[in-house]
Enzyme design. Sequence first.
Site, PDB file in Angstrom:
ATOM      1  CG  ASP A   1      17.132 -31.100  -9.904  1.00 43.77           C
ATOM      2  OD1 ASP A   1      16.111 -31.171  -9.516  1.00 43.77           O
ATOM      3  OD2 ASP A   1      18.083 -30.285  -9.591  1.00 43.77           O
TER       4      ASP A   1
ATOM      5  NE  ARG B   1      -4.880 -39.753 -16.261  1.00 42.11           N
ATOM      6  CZ  ARG B   1      -4.134 -39.939 -17.543  1.00 42.11           C
ATOM      7  NH1 ARG B   1      -4.832 -39.882 -18.727  1.00 42.11           N
ATOM      8  NH2 ARG B   1      -2.949 -40.217 -17.421  1.00 42.11           N
TER       9      ARG B   1
END
Length: 320
Positions: free
Chosen positions: A127, A154
């Site tokens: 994190d 994408r």
Amino acid sequence: MKCIGVMTSGGDSPGMNACVRSVVRTALAKELTVKGIQRGFAGLLDGDIHEMGRRDVSGIIQRGGTVLQTARCLEFMEPKGQRLGLRRLNEEGIDGLTVIGGDGSLRGGIALHKMGFPVVGAPGSIDNDIAGTDMSIGTDTTLNTIMRALDALRDTASSHERAFLVEVMGRKCGYLAAVGGILGGAEMILIPEAAFDLEDVAHAVQDAYIQGKSHALIVVAEGAQHDINQVAEYLRQHEVGFDVRLTILGHVQRGGRPTAFDRLLATRLGVAAVNELLAGNSGVMVGLQGGEIGTISLEEATSRQREVKQEYLDLFNYVS
Ligand code: F6P
């Protein structure tokens, strides 16, 4: 100090093995005995502890996860569990401990330190939410995983002219979403640190469509104000131009071969942790501070969440 213990605790992160290897080999080079504690504080309470030699850490620098395994241990959060932990350490003849893990694990370290037991922490968390270190062990590998996923999404998003919402981990911290968004060329990032209106998200997707873009990528941190399903629902109910799909990357972000950066960072931190213990220091975490390895007290490291740099948020706004 004659014998040190090493454990990995909390969520695993790529590079933990490199750190364990570094702790073990550094300690052996300094003629200490090393004991590995399996499954973090849970294994400590169960007495799941074994001596480690050089060969026990052979061939692990390139492996994700943790050979010592890990756990989240509620029992150790209570004084009773902490006293039992201290008793186990004494029974094993361990007189210093290295805890590799995130903020919950480092808090466990504080409890032992307060009872007078020498503890040094090393930040292991994908994190990157731990204060006092520029990067935690595992974050770079996870960013690479997110980047590759965004590249792949994408491709299909452009082919079908779709908007993709992509959820990344990070608990209450938006670092992975912000930096992942920069690396993956996302149109928008939604992070816990910034409140947002669903209407603004719809406008951003509409804008991308009107500008003639072939896709829109939006990275949503798991701790964002509105979760990915709510965002998807809203976009589907409003005319945004693109068809909407969502992908939750999930635990794939936690595994995989650690990058060069994580292996080196983990190795440096492992050496530093042993040196701190030998120098008689306790209640500290070793971390990367401006390129050098430094220390911060465990209290301070766990007292606040590391902030996502404003520079990265500005940078995202310029390039998106
Ligand atoms: O702290 C690491 C992390 O992967 C967070 O990003 C995430 O919120 C959490 O752990 C998931 O935990 P678990 O694997 O216990 O579901």
